[in-house]
Design a protein around this motif. Sequence first.
Motif, PDB file in Angstrom:
ATOM      1  N   GLU A 126      -5.222 -12.311  21.675  1.00  0.00           N
ATOM      2  CA  GLU A 126      -5.582 -12.141  20.273  1.00  0.00           C
ATOM      3  C   GLU A 126      -6.730 -11.141  20.230  1.00  0.00           C
ATOM      4  OE1 GLU A 126      -6.699 -15.934  18.710  1.00  0.00           O
ATOM      5  OE2 GLU A 126      -4.795 -16.856  19.236  1.00  0.00           O
ATOM      6  N   VAL A 127      -6.657 -10.213  19.305  1.00  0.00           N
ATOM      7  CA  VAL A 127      -7.716  -9.225  19.155  1.00  0.00           C
ATOM      8  C   VAL A 127      -8.177  -9.234  17.707  1.00  0.00           C
ATOM      9  CG1 VAL A 127      -8.326  -6.772  19.279  1.00  0.00           C
ATOM     10  CG2 VAL A 127      -6.784  -7.758  20.989  1.00  0.00           C
ATOM     11  N   THR A 128      -9.473  -9.410  17.506  1.00  0.00           N
ATOM     12  CA  THR A 128     -10.068  -9.301  16.181  1.00  0.00           C
ATOM     13  C   THR A 128     -11.237  -8.341  16.295  1.00  0.00           C
ATOM     14  OG1 THR A 128      -9.479 -11.583  15.655  1.00  0.00           O
ATOM     15  CG2 THR A 128     -11.131 -10.536  14.259  1.00  0.00           C
ATOM     16  N   LEU A 129     -11.149  -7.255  15.549  1.00  0.00           N
ATOM     17  CA  LEU A 129     -12.238  -6.297  15.490  1.00  0.00           C
ATOM     18  C   LEU A 129     -13.178  -6.712  14.359  1.00  0.00           C
ATOM     19  CD1 LEU A 129     -10.167  -2.997  15.785  1.00  0.00           C
ATOM     20  CD2 LEU A 129     -11.254  -4.301  17.620  1.00  0.00           C
ATOM     21  N   HIS A 130     -14.467  -6.574  14.570  1.00  0.00           N
ATOM     22  CA  HIS A 130     -15.459  -6.926  13.563  1.00  0.00           C
ATOM     23  C   HIS A 130     -16.246  -5.670  13.229  1.00  0.00           C
ATOM     24  CE1 HIS A 130     -14.814 -11.255  14.192  1.00  0.00           C
ATOM     25  NE2 HIS A 130     -14.622 -10.907  15.447  1.00  0.00           N
ATOM     26  N   GLY A 131     -16.509  -5.470  11.964  1.00  0.00           N
ATOM     27  CA  GLY A 131     -17.255  -4.298  11.531  1.00  0.00           C
ATOM     28  C   GLY A 131     -17.309  -4.246  10.020  1.00  0.00           C
ATOM     29  N   ILE A 132     -17.332  -3.034   9.475  1.00  0.00           N
ATOM     30  CA  ILE A 132     -17.413  -2.836   8.032  1.00  0.00           C
ATOM     31  C   ILE A 132     -16.191  -2.056   7.585  1.00  0.00           C
ATOM     32  CG2 ILE A 132     -18.773  -1.829   6.158  1.00  0.00           C
ATOM     33  CD1 ILE A 132     -21.251  -2.240   7.901  1.00  0.00           C
ATOM     34  N   CYS A 133     -15.476  -2.585   6.577  1.00  0.00           N
ATOM     35  CA  CYS A 133     -14.268  -1.931   6.068  1.00  0.00           C
ATOM     36  C   CYS A 133     -14.626  -0.641   5.331  1.00  0.00           C
ATOM     37  CB  CYS A 133     -13.486  -2.880   5.160  1.00  0.00           C
ATOM     38  SG  CYS A 133     -14.264  -3.233   3.573  1.00  0.00           S
ATOM     39  N   ALA A 134     -13.615   0.150   5.041  1.00  0.00           N
ATOM     40  CA  ALA A 134     -13.823   1.447   4.385  1.00  0.00           C
ATOM     41  C   ALA A 134     -14.494   1.291   3.025  1.00  0.00           C
ATOM     42  CB  ALA A 134     -12.489   2.174   4.249  1.00  0.00           C
ATOM     43  N   SER A 135     -14.107   0.282   2.250  1.00  0.00           N
ATOM     44  CA  SER A 135     -14.705   0.073   0.922  1.00  0.00           C
ATOM     45  C   SER A 135     -16.190  -0.230   1.032  1.00  0.00           C
ATOM     46  CB  SER A 135     -14.005  -1.071   0.188  1.00  0.00           C
ATOM     47  OG  SER A 135     -12.679  -0.725  -0.084  1.00  0.00           O
ATOM     48  N   CYS A 136     -16.544  -1.126   1.941  1.00  0.00           N
ATOM     49  CA  CYS A 136     -17.962  -1.484   2.115  1.00  0.00           C
ATOM     50  C   CYS A 136     -18.760  -0.325   2.699  1.00  0.00           C
ATOM     51  CB  CYS A 136     -18.090  -2.726   2.995  1.00  0.00           C
ATOM     52  SG  CYS A 136     -17.482  -4.224   2.186  1.00  0.00           S
ATOM     53  N   ALA A 137     -18.166   0.400   3.634  1.00  0.00           N
ATOM     54  CA  ALA A 137     -18.848   1.562   4.221  1.00  0.00           C
ATOM     55  C   ALA A 137     -19.095   2.615   3.145  1.00  0.00           C
ATOM     56  CB  ALA A 137     -18.028   2.148   5.367  1.00  0.00           C
ATOM     57  N   GLY A 138     -18.110   2.815   2.268  1.00  0.00           N
ATOM     58  CA  GLY A 138     -18.269   3.768   1.163  1.00  0.00           C
ATOM     59  C   GLY A 138     -19.345   3.334   0.196  1.00  0.00           C
ATOM     60  N   ALA A 139     -19.417   2.041  -0.088  1.00  0.00           N
ATOM     61  CA  ALA A 139     -20.436   1.511  -0.991  1.00  0.00           C
ATOM     62  C   ALA A 139     -21.826   1.662  -0.384  1.00  0.00           C
ATOM     63  CB  ALA A 139     -20.152   0.045  -1.304  1.00  0.00           C
ATOM     64  N   GLU A 140     -21.936   1.438   0.937  1.00  0.00           N
ATOM     65  CA  GLU A 140     -23.229   1.619   1.612  1.00  0.00           C
ATOM     66  C   GLU A 140     -23.678   3.071   1.540  1.00  0.00           C
ATOM     67  OE1 GLU A 140     -23.417   0.313   5.644  1.00  0.00           O
ATOM     68  OE2 GLU A 140     -23.240  -1.795   5.108  1.00  0.00           O
ATOM     69  N   THR A 141     -22.748   3.996   1.798  1.00  0.00           N
ATOM     70  CA  THR A 141     -23.066   5.416   1.760  1.00  0.00           C
ATOM     71  C   THR A 141     -23.467   5.831   0.358  1.00  0.00           C
ATOM     72  OG1 THR A 141     -21.480   5.815   3.547  1.00  0.00           O
ATOM     73  CG2 THR A 141     -22.145   7.724   2.249  1.00  0.00           C
ATOM     74  N   ALA A 142     -22.743   5.374  -0.657  1.00  0.00           N
ATOM     75  CA  ALA A 142     -23.052   5.701  -2.038  1.00  0.00           C
ATOM     76  C   ALA A 142     -24.413   5.132  -2.424  1.00  0.00           C
ATOM     77  CB  ALA A 142     -21.975   5.184  -2.974  1.00  0.00           C
ATOM     78  N   GLY A 143     -24.699   3.908  -1.976  1.00  0.00           N
ATOM     79  CA  GLY A 143     -25.981   3.264  -2.276  1.00  0.00           C
ATOM     80  C   GLY A 143     -27.151   4.008  -1.657  1.00  0.00           C
ATOM     81  N   LYS A 144     -26.966   4.496  -0.430  1.00  0.00           N
ATOM     82  CA  LYS A 144     -28.024   5.253   0.235  1.00  0.00           C
ATOM     83  C   LYS A 144     -28.260   6.578  -0.461  1.00  0.00           C
ATOM     84  CE  LYS A 144     -27.361   3.238   4.796  1.00  0.00           C
ATOM     85  NZ  LYS A 144     -26.870   3.438   6.142  1.00  0.00           N
ATOM     86  N   GLY A 145     -27.183   7.188  -0.937  1.00  0.00           N
ATOM     87  CA  GLY A 145     -27.302   8.458  -1.649  1.00  0.00           C
ATOM     88  C   GLY A 145     -28.060   8.313  -2.953  1.00  0.00           C
ATOM     89  N   ARG A 146     -27.804   7.211  -3.677  1.00  0.00           N
ATOM     90  CA  ARG A 146     -28.496   6.969  -4.935  1.00  0.00           C
ATOM     91  C   ARG A 146     -29.946   6.572  -4.687  1.00  0.00           C
ATOM     92  NH1 ARG A 146     -23.528   4.543  -6.457  1.00  0.00           N
ATOM     93  NH2 ARG A 146     -24.297   2.533  -5.768  1.00  0.00           N
ATOM     94  N   ALA A 147     -30.182   5.817  -3.616  1.00  0.00           N
ATOM     95  CA  ALA A 147     -31.549   5.343  -3.339  1.00  0.00           C
ATOM     96  C   ALA A 147     -32.451   6.508  -2.943  1.00  0.00           C
ATOM     97  CB  ALA A 147     -31.522   4.296  -2.201  1.00  0.00           C
TER      98      ALA A 147
END
Length: 151
Positions: A126-147
């Motif tokens: 069984e393989v489960t990758l853990h990380g940040i999905c594209a939607s969340c990564a995009g929201a983080e990038t957008a948030g950093k840009g606005r901040a």
Amino acid sequence: MQRLTRQRNAVFSAFSDAGRVLTAPQILAHAREIVPEISLSTVYRQVSLLLADGEIAKVELPGEPARYEVACKPAAHGQPGHGDSHADHHHHYFHCSSCGQVYLLHSCPGPMDDLAPKGFQVKSHEVTLHGICASCAGAETAGKGRAGKSH
């Protein structure tokens, strides 16, 4: 096979509408778009029936609530990386640590025999990758840009 009811149809359609692995509360949210009065206990009852009929499969990740996905049909097993028989078929997942969603991965790294100690025989994996999905990564990038912008 159970008879098709509005509730069963609403629960099953949640999977095709979402296109990902779902928890019971997520199924409820989708099903309520079709049958507003559906309850969580009805969702669990319908999930149980769909599991028994082999229409959906349970996905269990350590420390996480049970999730469910549409079960694969034998015709889908001819895909590369999925083994030669129904018993060899399996899925791998990506778990977003930000939003908690679980996504089906459409590939397999292949045999894991090289990772096992000498003399051991791997029967499944069984393989489960853990990380940040594209939607969340995009929201983080957008948030950093606005901040970083000053007004």
